[in-house]
Design a protein around this motif. Structure first.
Motif, PDB file in Angstrom:
ATOM      1  N   ASP A 346      34.181  45.176  33.155  1.00 17.43           N
ATOM      2  CA  ASP A 346      33.598  44.578  34.363  1.00 17.43           C
ATOM      3  C   ASP A 346      34.373  43.326  34.778  1.00 17.43           C
ATOM      4  OD1 ASP A 346      31.688  46.520  34.483  1.00 17.43           O
ATOM      5  OD2 ASP A 346      30.080  45.296  33.592  1.00 17.43           O
ATOM      6  N   ALA A 347      34.791  42.532  33.795  1.00 19.73           N
ATOM      7  CA  ALA A 347      35.556  41.327  34.096  1.00 19.73           C
ATOM      8  C   ALA A 347      36.890  41.678  34.740  1.00 19.73           C
ATOM      9  CB  ALA A 347      35.777  40.512  32.815  1.00 19.73           C
ATOM     10  N   ARG A 348      37.545  42.700  34.207  1.00 19.24           N
ATOM     11  CA  ARG A 348      38.836  43.115  34.775  1.00 19.24           C
ATOM     12  C   ARG A 348      38.665  43.593  36.217  1.00 19.24           C
ATOM     13  NH1 ARG A 348      39.632  45.162  29.326  1.00 19.24           N
ATOM     14  NH2 ARG A 348      38.963  47.255  29.964  1.00 19.24           N
ATOM     15  N   ASN A 349      37.605  44.333  36.471  1.00 18.49           N
ATOM     16  CA  ASN A 349      37.372  44.847  37.825  1.00 18.49           C
ATOM     17  C   ASN A 349      37.089  43.702  38.812  1.00 18.49           C
ATOM     18  OD1 ASN A 349      37.748  47.526  37.102  1.00 18.49           O
ATOM     19  ND2 ASN A 349      35.581  47.838  36.586  1.00 18.49           N
ATOM     20  N   LEU A 350      36.341  42.706  38.354  1.00 16.37           N
ATOM     21  CA  LEU A 350      36.070  41.565  39.227  1.00 16.37           C
ATOM     22  C   LEU A 350      37.361  40.804  39.547  1.00 16.37           C
ATOM     23  CD1 LEU A 350      32.753  40.186  37.677  1.00 16.37           C
ATOM     24  CD2 LEU A 350      33.041  41.098  39.992  1.00 16.37           C
ATOM     25  N   ALA A 351      38.240  40.664  38.557  1.00 16.56           N
ATOM     26  CA  ALA A 351      39.509  39.987  38.792  1.00 16.56           C
ATOM     27  C   ALA A 351      40.364  40.759  39.792  1.00 16.56           C
ATOM     28  CB  ALA A 351      40.258  39.811  37.472  1.00 16.56           C
ATOM     29  N   LYS A 352      40.394  42.057  39.636  1.00 12.81           N
ATOM     30  CA  LYS A 352      41.179  42.879  40.564  1.00 12.81           C
ATOM     31  C   LYS A 352      40.640  42.776  41.983  1.00 12.81           C
ATOM     32  CE  LYS A 352      42.526  46.228  37.001  1.00 12.81           C
ATOM     33  NZ  LYS A 352      42.306  47.604  36.462  1.00 12.81           N
ATOM     34  N   SER A 353      39.305  42.569  42.102  1.00 10.75           N
ATOM     35  CA  SER A 353      38.709  42.477  43.437  1.00 10.75           C
ATOM     36  C   SER A 353      39.166  41.235  44.196  1.00 10.75           C
ATOM     37  CB  SER A 353      37.176  42.480  43.326  1.00 10.75           C
ATOM     38  OG  SER A 353      36.687  41.241  42.834  1.00 10.75           O
ATOM     39  N   ILE A 354      39.670  40.239  43.469  1.00 14.58           N
ATOM     40  CA  ILE A 354      40.185  39.032  44.126  1.00 14.58           C
ATOM     41  C   ILE A 354      41.711  38.948  43.952  1.00 14.58           C
ATOM     42  CG2 ILE A 354      38.038  37.700  44.067  1.00 14.58           C
ATOM     43  CD1 ILE A 354      39.040  36.337  41.520  1.00 14.58           C
ATOM     44  N   HIS A 355      42.322  40.120  43.659  1.00 14.42           N
ATOM     45  CA  HIS A 355      43.778  40.278  43.643  1.00 14.42           C
ATOM     46  C   HIS A 355      44.458  39.470  42.542  1.00 14.42           C
ATOM     47  CE1 HIS A 355      43.006  42.216  47.473  1.00 14.42           C
ATOM     48  NE2 HIS A 355      42.456  41.089  47.936  1.00 14.42           N
TER      49      HIS A 355
END
Length: 502
Positions: A346-355
């Motif tokens: 989930d943390a990785r996905n959130l980071a990817k969402s902000i590029h």
């Protein structure tokens, strides 16, 4: 001259032509019975002392006061009648005239060049134009320089030469000399500050059998007599903690070289200088106070102010410094509360969402660190303690007393860079083993910077280590900050350089 001799002459570089001419002058000195490399010279004054003592001497006035000075010739005018002599304190003019030197000595001045080290003896005068001078009555050749200095008006502008031949850079650039004098004073003032706080300076091994105390790739070597592979230390930490266990003092520090097999850029050099300090019965709050007080003291003592200029930024080092949590600063900048995220994925996905680019193996804490470094770190110009780092990226820090996912760790940022790293130190040997084992798994999975398990250090902890606060600071980065130097190579006398192809 034959055609072959002409061709050979044309292939010789201008630098070598100058060298050959100077070698001939060297021979001429020897032929006249003069040793151009004598053993000693008795100086009686420095340039700065004379400039200060005779600052009120009027233009055109002379004295009978006689002095002997020595230094490097930086300029010669009017066929050697006026010479600029530089010593470590500054410059003074030499007035050399055959009326005072005698015909023979005056004629021999033609064998003297810019760059030579000469001793002059004579009386003090101030020229009608206002230049304090020594009216030379005798001189002694102390060193005949065979190679020329860079051109007066161009200086040493080749960056490669500047760092590879630091001795030339130091000769021609006052700014470089000033930087390294300030570096020495900065280190001296750190020692003075810690001495007043009751810290004991100690020394620990550079050659070690386990690379630990930091996340970094080590340099490896082999000890022939013991037939044992060893590493150069990557940090000072674990041996200093052993000394806290042993009770040699409740406060210890070391200033020493560390070595990390990493890339080179404006803030990284494989060989660098660190200070680490540890204080029993203290925590990371105490370390924050000590850090800001130490840096402010050094700035005040060395620069005369705690308000400095770095590039275009005005930076105020006056304590107290701002304190921000890592999670809070990330939330303020991105709107994401990673404390509400409970899985690495989930943390990785959130980071990817902000590029923000992350690896598939990045843990919760590693993701937060990457988001912080990309989104927040560059904006931290004024000194700021970033506190409460994730537990999974802080293997040597004590678990936070209010949040078990975090640790009592801070890193201090100034001008957008980290200058120090500090903890409430982990003193629980069982927890420490578990953290080392997690690092070992990361290393097995390809993380070359993960720590190794240090069994002896764990055993030391099992004898009992008191609650301890610790801090590590890069001396080179601190010197960069306090001297407005744009690259770490400017504050390391002999930085690591790629070998030249011959």
């Amino acid at each position: 001259m034959t055609q072959e001799e002409n061709q050979n002459k044309e292939t010789i570089s201008p630098k070598e032509n100058i060298r050959q001419a100077r070698v001939q002058k060297l021979t001429d000195f020897v032929d006249r019975g003069i040793n151009p490399y004598p053993y000693k010279y008795e100086k009686t004054a420095s340039a700065a002392e004379l400039q200060e003592k005779y600052k009120d001497l009027p233009a055109g006035e002379e004295t009978e006061d006689e002095y002997a000075v020595a230094g490097r010739i930086m300029a010669m005018r009017n066929t050697g009648m006026f010479i600029d002599l530089m010593d470590e304190t500054g410059k003074i003019q030499i007035f050399s005239h055959k009326q005072n030197l005698g015909d023979e000595k005056f004629k021999m001045l033609k064998l003297v060049d810019v760059g030579d080290i000469i001793g002059f003896k004579g009386t003090i005068r101030r020229t009608p134009r206002g230049e304090l001078s020594i009216k030379a009555t005798e001189y002694t050749v102390l060193t005949k320089a065979l190679l020329p200095l860079p051109e007066k008006f161009h200086g040493l502008t080749d960056v490669e030469t500047k760092y590879r031949q630091r001795y030339v850079d130091l000769i021609v650039n006052e700014t470089t000399r000033d930087t390294f004098r300030k570096r020495s004073k900065i280190i001296s003032k750190i020692r003075e500050f810690l001495g007043k706080q009751g810290y004991l300076e100690v020394e620990t091994p550079i050659l070690q059998t386990v690379a630990s105390g930091a996340s970094a790739r080590p340099f490896f070597t082999h000890h022939n007599a013991l037939d044992m592979d060893m590493t150069l230390r990557i940090a000072l930490e674990l041996y200093l903690k052993r000394l806290i266990v042993g009770g040699v003092s409740e406060k210890v520090f070391e200033i020493g070289k560390c070595f990390r097999n990493e890339g080179i850029d404006t803030r990284h050099n494989p060989e660098f200088t660190m200070i680490e300090l540890y204080q029993a019965y203290a925590d990371y709050n105490d370390m924050m106070t000590l850090t800001e007080n130490m840096v402010a003291f050094v700035a005040q003592e060395v620069l005369g102010t705690t308000k400095i200029k770095y590039g275009e930024n005005e930076i105020d080092l006056t304590p107290p410094w701002d304190r921000k949590t890592m999670l809070g600063s990330v939330k303020d900048a991105t709107g994401i509360d990673f404390n509400e995220c409970f899985s690495d994925e989930d943390a990785r996905n959130l980071a990817k969402s902000i590029h923000v680019e992350v690896e598939d193996t990045d843990t919760w804490g590693k993701v937060i660190e990457k988001v912080f470094e990309e989104k927040i770190e560059p904006s931290l110009i004024q000194p700021t303690h970033i506190i409460d780092y994730p537990r999974d990226i802080s293997p040597l820090a004590k678990v936070h007393r209010d949040n078990k996912r975090l640790t009592e760790r801070f890193e201090t940022r100034v001008n957008g860079w980290e200058i120090c790293n500090a903890f409430s130190e982990l003193t629980d040997p069982i927890d420490q083993r578990a953290r080392f084992e997690a690092q070992a798994i990361a290393k097995a999975n390809g993380d070359e910077e993960a720590m190794e398990i240090d069994e002896d250090f764990i055993e030391a902890l099992e004898y009992g280590m008191p609650p301890t606060g610790g801090m590590g600071m890069g001396i080179d980065r601190l010197v960069m900050l306090l001297t407005d130097s744009q690259t770490i190579r400017d504050v390391i006398a002999f930085p690591t350089m790629k070998k030249l192809d011959k």
